[in-house]
Design an enzyme around this catalytic site. Sequence first.
Site, PDB file in Angstrom:
ATOM      1  CD  GLU A  48       9.315  -8.644  16.274  1.00 26.87           C
ATOM      2  OE1 GLU A  48       9.288  -8.226  17.486  1.00 26.87           O
ATOM      3  OE2 GLU A  48       9.768  -9.713  15.756  1.00 26.87           O
ATOM      4  CE  LYS A 130      10.519  -9.012  20.859  1.00 23.74           C
ATOM      5  NZ  LYS A 130      11.114  -9.395  19.671  1.00 23.74           N
ATOM      6  CB  CYS A 165       8.754 -11.884  18.150  1.00 20.66           C
ATOM      7  SG  CYS A 165       9.975 -13.148  17.477  1.00 20.66           S
TER       8      CYS A 165
END
EC number: 4.2.1.66
Length: 364
Positions: A48, A130, A165
């Site tokens: 990430e 995200k 994540c």
Amino acid sequence: MSPVLKKYKAAAVNAEPGWFDLEESVRRTIHWINEAGRNRCKLIAFPELWIPGYPYWMWKVNYQESLPLLKKYRENSLLSDSEEMRRIREAARANKIYVSLGYSEVDLASLYTTQVLISPAGNILNHRRKIRATHVERLVFGDGTGDTTESVVQTEIGRVGHLNCWENMNPFMKSYAASLGEQVHVAAWPLYPGKETLKYPDPYTNVAEANCDALANELPQLVTPAYAIETGTYTLAPWQTITEEGIKLNTPPGKPLEDPNIYNGHGRIFAPDGRNLVPHPAKDFQGLLYVDIDLDEIHLTKSLADFGGHYMRPDLIRLLVDGNRKDLVVSEDRINGGIKYTSTMDRVGLTKPLEAPKPTDQKE
């Protein structure tokens, strides 16, 4: 489309990014793509926010201390339609490899936690953001929208997906990926401190061990192996590492310098049944973790529990996904009627084709 390759080699990055330095970040990205290519990999997975490194300092500073770091971070984030991105795409093409890349994406005046899946031809197959920045990450990053949510793409090496994540812990994101028949997953992780840093009342979920593997003598209920088990996928977990020099770059003046080892050694790769397939990397290891993937090995796991198929009851439980982009300002489509729509991939320039290959495409 059925996979052309059922057996192939893949790699997960366990290395230090080029902190606050876009050019160095791109150089390191191309270096690891070339390394994976030399080792005949068909897929490489980056952590990430690999470019320009995960801003872990935001968990440790106050507002005033964050400002110089935030400014420098913004200045070294990556435009999707840029020469830097084209160089990375060219490296993927030169090595004939799929690349899952995490980066801080500049879009107008905002930053997003973005992943792209690049094809061996250098094309962008998937562009996602995200869906929600975690806690203090909202100091830096905005949220994804409808058309940047989907994470799984059919490719010649199977149905490949990726998440950032704690999205890998999100039951709705896992259900969505399972419904798309995901076979190979990239659980992209940032820089993360180990359990020795935990202080009450901070939850155990906020240390690296909770997210990379199970504790001794406890149930294997932790994030990345759980993802592999619940979705029946090969799950590559690339992680960032940090050196003493990296610690200095991420620490505001006057703050104590931490031991870099508390952040390192967390890269993992899991089988579809949750088994760890690679030795745990040493704290000072900078490199690639390799795995031999065999898509036929997924069948028995999914025959027992395919939550995107026979082992689910859509007549009882369904997930609603809105894949439409939500714009602040919309305009009328005067030719076709309705509202004019431009996908995020089109708007940020990721659908533009690469130029013909150049002799210098593989240079680092």
